[in-house]
Design a protein around this motif. Sequence first.
Motif, PDB file in Angstrom:
ATOM      1  N   ASP A  20      39.732  47.983  10.060  1.00 14.59           N
ATOM      2  CA  ASP A  20      41.498  47.676   9.676  1.00 14.59           C
ATOM      3  C   ASP A  20      42.008  48.564   9.278  1.00 14.59           C
ATOM      4  OD1 ASP A  20      41.172  45.210  10.826  1.00 14.59           O
ATOM      5  OD2 ASP A  20      40.564  44.353   9.218  1.00 14.59           O
ATOM      6  N   GLU A  21      41.788  49.542   8.381  1.00 11.99           N
ATOM      7  CA  GLU A  21      42.152  50.533   7.468  1.00 11.99           C
ATOM      8  C   GLU A  21      41.526  51.788   7.552  1.00 11.99           C
ATOM      9  OE1 GLU A  21      44.809  48.676   3.747  1.00 11.99           O
ATOM     10  OE2 GLU A  21      42.927  50.197   2.775  1.00 11.99           O
ATOM     11  N   THR A  23      42.117  55.441   5.249  1.00 14.97           N
ATOM     12  CA  THR A  23      42.889  56.193   3.814  1.00 14.97           C
ATOM     13  C   THR A  23      42.063  58.006   4.635  1.00 14.97           C
ATOM     14  OG1 THR A  23      43.577  54.273   2.774  1.00 14.97           O
ATOM     15  CG2 THR A  23      42.538  56.612   1.618  1.00 14.97           C
ATOM     16  N   LYS A  32      47.244  56.791   4.727  1.00 17.02           N
ATOM     17  CA  LYS A  32      46.973  55.773   4.795  1.00 17.02           C
ATOM     18  C   LYS A  32      47.886  54.630   6.252  1.00 17.02           C
ATOM     19  CE  LYS A  32      46.169  52.160   1.661  1.00 17.02           C
ATOM     20  NZ  LYS A  32      45.881  51.444   0.478  1.00 17.02           N
ATOM     21  N   ARG A  34      46.866  51.319   8.513  1.00 17.97           N
ATOM     22  CA  ARG A  34      46.962  50.125   8.822  1.00 17.97           C
ATOM     23  C   ARG A  34      47.238  49.334   9.986  1.00 17.97           C
ATOM     24  NH1 ARG A  34      49.884  49.098   4.106  1.00 17.97           N
ATOM     25  NH2 ARG A  34      49.310  50.130   2.281  1.00 17.97           N
ATOM     26  N   LYS A  35      45.667  48.520  10.582  1.00 17.67           N
ATOM     27  CA  LYS A  35      46.339  47.983  11.656  1.00 17.67           C
ATOM     28  C   LYS A  35      46.750  46.754  11.072  1.00 17.67           C
ATOM     29  CE  LYS A  35      42.353  48.586  14.652  1.00 17.67           C
ATOM     30  NZ  LYS A  35      41.195  48.145  15.553  1.00 17.67           N
ATOM     31  N   SER A  37      48.641  44.087   7.847  1.00 16.87           N
ATOM     32  CA  SER A  37      49.034  44.248   7.047  1.00 16.87           C
ATOM     33  C   SER A  37      48.877  42.532   6.139  1.00 16.87           C
ATOM     34  CB  SER A  37      50.694  44.404   6.319  1.00 16.87           C
ATOM     35  OG  SER A  37      50.816  44.490   5.387  1.00 16.87           O
ATOM     36  N   GLU A  60      52.514  57.011   8.007  1.00 14.06           N
ATOM     37  CA  GLU A  60      51.951  55.807   7.817  1.00 14.06           C
ATOM     38  C   GLU A  60      52.162  54.817   9.076  1.00 14.06           C
ATOM     39  OE1 GLU A  60      51.945  54.806   4.099  1.00 14.06           O
ATOM     40  OE2 GLU A  60      52.263  52.707   4.422  1.00 14.06           O
ATOM     41  N   LYS A  62      51.682  50.740  10.814  1.00 15.12           N
ATOM     42  CA  LYS A  62      50.610  49.681  11.049  1.00 15.12           C
ATOM     43  C   LYS A  62      50.978  49.098  12.266  1.00 15.12           C
ATOM     44  CE  LYS A  62      53.563  46.366   9.036  1.00 15.12           C
ATOM     45  NZ  LYS A  62      53.307  45.161   9.799  1.00 15.12           N
TER      46      LYS A  62
END
Length: 165
Positions: A20-21, A23, A32, A34-35, A37, A60, A62
């Motif tokens: 999911d994340e 870094t 970073k 992310r899939k 939030s 970045e 998402k």
Amino acid sequence: MLKVQEIREIIKLIDQSSIDEFTYEQDGEKLKLRKQSKRTAAEPAEPVQSAEPAVKQAEEVKAPAPAEKQPEPVQETKPEPAADLENTTEIKSPMVGTFYEASSPDAEAFVKVGSKVTADSTVCIVEAMKLFNEIEAETEGEIVKILVENGQLVEYGQPLFLVKK
């Protein structure tokens, strides 16, 4: 720091995995990804601390939550038979931003319906955080459909073009 193409590859790998994340830190710079939030729309994103904040924030990315609806294609033509869509591949946006079909308002579009593309052909530009990112086809074939309009906001993973192999 990582190049845009390397970041795209990482995004693809994360998208296909259960992570999911992600870094990545190197020499005091941080990336970073992310899939999903867990923030609400009212909460601001975490600031990125680096010497190149605009570049890092642009990278970045998402992915939209599964429950979110993707925008419907705006440029519609007659419905195509399912048989015609069998041998097509989508060119998807690698980031959130604004779609541009040409390098400037008075320039000709990079591609049109019927244009032949190779894996390294530039098909459009996606502007994010005042950075203009040339998007490559990453596939070979013929553009059969343009799914977004010039100046439209696009999401990560949103289909931009259909390419017939």
